[in-house]
Design an enzyme around this catalytic site. Structure first.
Site, PDB file in Angstrom:
ATOM      1  N   ASP A 141       0.916  -0.824  -0.356  1.00 13.54           N
ATOM      2  CA  ASP A 141      -0.195   0.167   0.253  1.00 13.54           C
ATOM      3  C   ASP A 141       0.668   1.032  -0.498  1.00 13.54           C
ATOM      4  O   ASP A 141       0.778   2.376   0.916  1.00 13.54           O
ATOM      5  CB  ASP A 141      -1.123  -0.121   1.503  1.00 13.54           C
ATOM      6  CG  ASP A 141      -2.320   1.497   0.901  1.00 13.54           C
ATOM      7  OD1 ASP A 141      -2.424   0.882  -0.330  1.00 13.54           O
ATOM      8  OD2 ASP A 141      -2.565   1.149   1.916  1.00 13.54           O
ATOM      9  N   ASP A 155       2.106   2.442   7.575  1.00 12.95           N
ATOM     10  CA  ASP A 155       0.776   1.549   8.393  1.00 12.95           C
ATOM     11  C   ASP A 155       1.679  -0.166   6.610  1.00 12.95           C
ATOM     12  O   ASP A 155       1.137   0.243   5.797  1.00 12.95           O
ATOM     13  CB  ASP A 155       0.094   2.970   6.126  1.00 12.95           C
ATOM     14  CG  ASP A 155      -1.465   1.966   6.712  1.00 12.95           C
ATOM     15  OD1 ASP A 155      -1.573   1.225   7.596  1.00 12.95           O
ATOM     16  OD2 ASP A 155      -2.300   2.083   5.095  1.00 12.95           O
TER      17      ASP A 155
END
Length: 144
Positions: A17, A34
């Site tokens: 991501d 993240d």
């Protein structure tokens, strides 16, 4: 594109991501955040997502990124041909990710547009554009 498109492609642990929203700058230092979407895949997945454009500016930035990347690690440039396939998968998986969780009130609040006709019209138009890019990619590869 066929399953042979993935021939000679190696996989590794990738962020999964890796987009500009998951990079924070503190002073002169950049931090990647993240990591909950980490997967095993081709390195190009993180490359195209970080610089998703198709124009000359994005291509120039991607070249600079790959130059820096290859100063630390090898990169198989054949992977670049997978960009449009991976982009299409990302688009489909993103909507599926929201749909699977949409009964959660937090998701309804975070993604109120998900039930709107305009969201789905946009998705259909984006997928049509992807079909165009995939078909043109296939034509180019047929001549190689």
């Amino acid at each position: 594109l066929t399953k042979d498109s993935f021939k000679n492609i190696t996989t590794q642990r990738i962020h999964g991501d890796c987009h500009l929203g998951n990079i924070l700058k503190r002073g002169d230092v950049f931090h990647l955040i993240d990591f909950d979407d980490m997967v095993v895949g081709p390195a190009v997945q993180d490359m195209w997502l970080l610089l998703p454009g198709r124009d000359d500016y994005a291509e120039n930035l991607r070249s600079k990124l790959l130059e820096a990347y290859t100063s630390m690690r090898d990169f198989n440039y054949e992977e670049l041909r997978l960009t449009e396939v991976l982009r299409t998968l990302r688009m489909i998986n993103y909507s599926a990710w929201i749909a699977k969780r949409f009964d959660d009130p937090a998701f309804k609040n975070a993604f109120p547009f998900f039930e709107s006709p305009s969201y789905w019209e946009g998705q259909i138009n984006d997928l049509r554009e992807q079909i165009y890019h995939l078909e043109n990619l296939s034509r180019v590869q047929d001549y190689e």
